[in-house]
Design an enzyme around this catalytic site. Structure first.
Site, mmCIF file in Angstrom:
data_model
loop_
_atom_site.group_PDB
_atom_site.id
_atom_site.type_symbol
_atom_site.label_atom_id
_atom_site.label_comp_id
_atom_site.label_asym_id
_atom_site.label_seq_id
_atom_site.Cartn_x
_atom_site.Cartn_y
_atom_site.Cartn_z
ATOM 1 N N LYS A 69 11.903 51.024 72.387
ATOM 2 C CA LYS A 69 13.109 51.833 72.178
ATOM 3 C C LYS A 69 13.089 52.377 70.767
ATOM 4 O O LYS A 69 12.785 51.647 69.817
ATOM 5 C CB LYS A 69 14.346 50.911 72.338
ATOM 6 C CG LYS A 69 15.668 51.631 72.191
ATOM 7 C CD LYS A 69 16.126 52.228 73.494
ATOM 8 C CE LYS A 69 17.295 53.193 73.320
ATOM 9 N NZ LYS A 69 16.872 54.532 72.848
ATOM 10 N N LYS A 98 8.921 54.637 68.439
ATOM 11 C CA LYS A 98 9.429 55.762 67.650
ATOM 12 C C LYS A 98 8.593 56.989 67.930
ATOM 13 O O LYS A 98 7.424 56.874 68.323
ATOM 14 C CB LYS A 98 9.339 55.449 66.149
ATOM 15 C CG LYS A 98 10.318 56.243 65.310
ATOM 16 C CD LYS A 98 11.693 55.649 65.396
ATOM 17 C CE LYS A 98 12.656 56.269 64.427
ATOM 18 N NZ LYS A 98 13.811 55.369 64.232
HETATM 19 N N1 GLU Z 1 17.068 56.353 65.432
HETATM 20 C C1 GLU Z 1 17.952 55.246 65.429
HETATM 21 C C2 GLU Z 1 17.344 54.084 64.663
HETATM 22 O O1 GLU Z 1 16.492 54.266 63.827
HETATM 23 C C3 GLU Z 1 18.437 54.866 66.812
HETATM 24 C C4 GLU Z 1 17.370 54.488 67.794
HETATM 25 C C5 GLU Z 1 17.881 54.355 69.233
HETATM 26 O O2 GLU Z 1 19.050 54.516 69.454
HETATM 27 O O3 GLU Z 1 17.040 54.085 70.084
HETATM 28 O O4 GLU Z 1 17.757 52.971 64.815
#
Ligand code: GLU
Length: 432
Positions: free
Chosen positions: A68, A104
């Protein structure tokens, strides 16, 4: 520099190892990503020219569940950065006890230089390129720096076109009308706010919000909203900045007006000397470097990585740093701050509210049953306060920093999952 972001990131593992109950083998597994995908995305520009953009998606570790993490659009995106961000997501999801691993993605692009149609073609092109690498039970993207719910909407739509099915749970941070969750837009800042409220009394900084001064670096989804939440709770937010520079006012800034101004002009700089805010309040213009060095109680870096480094850590005068950005403090800076009794609350805890509400969104998509804003925020609060307190206790009992304690907390959970999947003990007579 790009080589060092990941080595800096993974250095945190070595620091935490001595305090965590996890096998050496599991740690070895966590030193490299599970899989990394590099793609090139062709986009027909409005002038007819074809441009190719490099893109990435890294699935760092899926021991605890599907990977995620967000997708970043930025000119400095590289595989090293995406890998570091995926690494942090692994620990962030474990800190928040979500049934997810870390991933990511990113595209190397200056999104501000694209027209809306070019941006849409690029976003859909990214999904064309990674569609077989992601999925609701495999890897679930979300917004990150310079991506937002509109972009997530295009992406989930494109995924549906490719797979010939409506699959809202493949991406979180979507528009509400496409299966988004109430509260997801403010969740990163809201989570940070709950962590602050749970820890400020322990730092002896809770005299009264009105006398607690705050400087916020970054005025995007995390920075602007934490500034507003703190302002609404009565804190004195004396400085804010965006990538162009910052503004400072000793008596505190009127954050709703600053936000309104920024929204209408797209630049904080514009607040300097045009229009109502400038006329209504006196303020100084400052650089981002000056903002970091302000004599405030709370410093909230909410922009990009590597902002507090060995070269400016000695200038930091804040009592506590709350990392809303990912990776804003380097390991050398951490050492210096610790020596000067500045308490740093780490990214993998402080900004975990975003991915936590992403998890809630995924759950709602799968249930087909949607929660009220109150339900979302109550569950978020419960989680943030609980994990903040656990990390605080680990730090106290083991005499370690909040960051190391957060890694220990995450490593213990990841270690348990590794153990549950079967390990060396089966081969050495330790298993049943
Ligand atoms: N981009 C956000 C983070 O760095 C959220 C990631 C998400 O919601 O999956 O935590």
């Amino acid at each position: 520099m790009s080589e060092s972001l990941f080595s800096d990131a993974s250095q945190r593992l070595d620091e935490a190892l001595a305090y965590a109950s996890i096998s050496e083998e599991a740690i070895e597994r966590l030193k490299l990503p599970r899989s990394s995908l590099k793609v090139s995305i062709p986009v027909r520009m409005d002038n007819g020219e074809l441009r190719i953009f490099p893109g990435y998606r890294v699935r760092y570790d899926d021991t605890r569940g599907p990977t995620k993490g967000g997708i970043r659009f930025h000119p400095d995106v590289s595989i090293d950065e995406v890998q570091s961000l995926a690494f942090w997501m692994t620990f962030k999801c474990a800190v928040a006890n979500l049934p997810f691993g870390g991933g990511k993605g990113g595209i190397t692009v200056d999104p501000k230089s694209l027209s809306p149609f070019e941006l849409e073609r690029l976003s859909r092109g990214y999904i064309d390129a990674v569609a077989d690498f992601i999925g609701p039970d495999v890897d679930i993207p979300a917004p990150d720096v310079y991506t937002n719910e509109m972009i997530m909407g295009w992406m989930v739509d494109q995924y549906g076109i490719i797979k010939r099915q409506i699959a809202p749970a493949v991406i979180t941070g979507k528009p509400l009308t496409m299966g988004g969750s109430l509260g997801r837009d403010k969740a990163t800042a809201m989570g940070a706010f709950f962590t602050m409220e749970a820890t400020l009394p322990r730092l002896g900084l809770s005299g009264s919000p009105a006398t607690t001064t705050v400087a916020v670096q970054g005025f995007g989804n995390a920075g602007a909203i934490i500034a507003e939440l703190l302002f609404n709770a009565g804190y004195k937010v004396v400085a804010v900045s965006d990538s162009q520079g910052g503004i400072y006012r000793r008596e505190g800034l009127d954050i709703p007006s600053v936000r309104q101004f920024k929204d209408s002009t797209r630049a904080l700089k514009a607040v300097y000397c045009e229009g109502s805010v400038c006329n209504a309040v006196d303020h100084e213009t400052i650089t981002n470097e000056e903002l970091l060095a302000l004599d405030v109680d709370i410093l909230a870096p909410a922009a990009l990585e590597n902002q507090i480094t060995a070269s400016n850590a000695r200038d930091i005068k804040a009592r506590a740093v709350y990392e809303l950005a990912n990776g804003p403090t380097t390991p050398e800076a951490d050492e210096i701050l610790r020596g000067r009794d500045v308490v740093v609350f780490p990214d993998i805890l402080v900004n975990a509210g975003g991915v936590t509400v992403s998890y809630f969104e995924w759950v709602q998509n799968r249930q087909g049953l949607y929660w009220t804003l109150d339900e979302v925020n109550q569950r978020l609060k419960q989680k943030m306060v609980e994990e903040t307190e656990r990390i605080w206790d680990i730090a106290q009992t083991q005499g370690i920093s909040q960051r190391t304690a957060a890694y220990v907390h995450a490593l213990n959970r990841i270690g348990d999952a590794v153990q549950a999947k079967g390990t060396k003990s089966y081969f050495t007579g330790g298993g049943d």
